[in-house]
Design a protein around this motif. Structure first.
Motif, mmCIF file in Angstrom:
data_model
loop_
_atom_site.group_PDB
_atom_site.id
_atom_site.type_symbol
_atom_site.label_atom_id
_atom_site.label_comp_id
_atom_site.label_asym_id
_atom_site.label_seq_id
_atom_site.Cartn_x
_atom_site.Cartn_y
_atom_site.Cartn_z
ATOM 1 N N LEU A 134 0.839 -1.194 0.000
ATOM 2 C CA LEU A 134 0.000 0.000 0.000
ATOM 3 C C LEU A 134 0.883 1.257 0.000
ATOM 4 O O LEU A 134 0.504 2.276 -0.551
ATOM 5 N N ALA A 135 2.003 1.160 0.635
ATOM 6 C CA ALA A 135 3.007 2.234 0.633
ATOM 7 C C ALA A 135 4.364 1.583 0.810
ATOM 8 O O ALA A 135 4.524 0.657 1.605
ATOM 9 N N ARG A 136 5.328 2.057 0.056
ATOM 10 C CA ARG A 136 6.693 1.527 0.170
ATOM 11 C C ARG A 136 7.671 2.680 -0.031
ATOM 12 O O ARG A 136 8.132 2.939 -1.128
ATOM 13 N N GLU A 137 7.939 3.396 1.049
ATOM 14 C CA GLU A 137 8.785 4.573 0.996
ATOM 15 C C GLU A 137 10.202 4.305 1.495
ATOM 16 O O GLU A 137 11.088 5.107 1.275
ATOM 17 N N ARG A 138 10.394 3.223 2.198
ATOM 18 C CA ARG A 138 11.719 2.888 2.724
ATOM 19 C C ARG A 138 12.468 2.110 1.661
ATOM 20 O O ARG A 138 12.385 0.896 1.597
ATOM 21 N N GLN A 139 13.202 2.836 0.851
ATOM 22 C CA GLN A 139 13.894 2.229 -0.275
ATOM 23 C C GLN A 139 15.168 1.524 0.153
ATOM 24 O O GLN A 139 15.822 1.938 1.100
ATOM 25 N N GLY A 140 15.472 0.490 -0.562
ATOM 26 C CA GLY A 140 16.740 -0.194 -0.363
ATOM 27 C C GLY A 140 17.794 0.450 -1.242
ATOM 28 O O GLY A 140 17.501 1.324 -2.050
ATOM 29 N N GLY A 141 19.007 0.027 -1.063
ATOM 30 C CA GLY A 141 20.083 0.541 -1.900
ATOM 31 C C GLY A 141 21.300 0.932 -1.093
ATOM 32 O O GLY A 141 21.394 0.675 0.103
ATOM 33 N N THR A 142 22.229 1.552 -1.793
ATOM 34 C CA THR A 142 23.499 1.963 -1.197
ATOM 35 C C THR A 142 23.425 3.423 -0.780
ATOM 36 O O THR A 142 22.903 4.261 -1.506
ATOM 37 N N TYR A 143 23.966 3.703 0.403
ATOM 38 C CA TYR A 143 24.080 5.064 0.911
ATOM 39 C C TYR A 143 25.553 5.405 0.984
ATOM 40 O O TYR A 143 26.370 4.564 1.381
ATOM 41 N N LEU A 144 25.897 6.628 0.587
ATOM 42 C CA LEU A 144 27.307 6.996 0.466
ATOM 43 C C LEU A 144 27.521 8.443 0.872
ATOM 44 O O LEU A 144 26.735 9.312 0.517
#
Length: 139
Positions: free
Chosen positions: A74-84
Motif C-alpha cells: 500500500l506504501a513503500r517509501e523505505r527504499q533499499g540501496g546503497t548510501y554513500l
C-alpha cells in the motif's frame, strides 16, 4: 601570515541522484577531535563500511529491501540501496586514529586532530642584559 585551518575542505563529494543515496550527517568539533554522526536506520551493521584513502573518508552502507512474496504493498517509501558520503579531510587530522561505532541506527565516527595541529602555548624567553656596574665616587 595567518592560515585558516580547515580540515574538511571540499566538505562533500557525495552521491548524485542517479547514484547512491546520501545519508544525513552532523559534524562538529569537540575539543581535540571532530565527531561525524550519520543517520542510518534499518541498516545491517555488517554492511556499514568506513574507509580512509589518503585524505578521503568514505562512509558506505547498504539497506536491503525486505521482500515479502504475496503481499500487496500500500506504501513503500523505505527504499533499499546503497548510501554513500565522502569527505576530504584536510591536513591536521590523525587518520590512523579514526574510530567508528554504530548504535541504534546512528553511525558515529570520531576523527582526532593530530598532535601537530593542536593549539599550543609557545614559551617566550628574554635575553637578560648584563647588569651595568655603577661606581659612585666618594667626595
Amino acid at each position: 601570515m595567518a592560515v585558516l585551518f580547515d580540515p574538511f575542505r571540499e566538505f562533500d563529494r557525495g552521491a548524485t541522484r542517479q547514484g547512491p543515496r546520501r545519508m544525513p550527517i552532523d559534524l562538529y568539533r569537540d575539543g581535540d577531535h571532530y565527531v561525524l554522526t550519520a543517520d542510518l536506520p534499518g541498516i545491517d551493521p555488517g554492511s556499514v563500511d568506513v574507509d580512509i584513502d589518503g585524505q578521503l573518508l568514505t562512509v558506505r552502507a547498504e539497506r536491503t529491501p525486505r521482500s515479502q512474496e504475496g503481499v500487496k504493498w500500500l506504501a513503500r517509501e523505505r527504499q533499499g540501496g546503497t548510501y554513500l558520503r565522502q569527505l576530504t579531510l584536510g591536513q591536521g587530522i590523525d587518520t590512523a586514529a579514526i574510530s567508528a561505532n554504530y548504535d541504534n541506527g546512528v553511525l558515529s565516527v570520531v576523527i582526532p586532530v593530530s598532535e601537530q595541529a593542536k593549539p599550543r602555548k609557545v614559551e617566550v624567553t628574554a635575553n637578560a642584559a648584563p647588569a651595568a656596574s655603577v661606581e659612585v665616587a666618594a667626595s
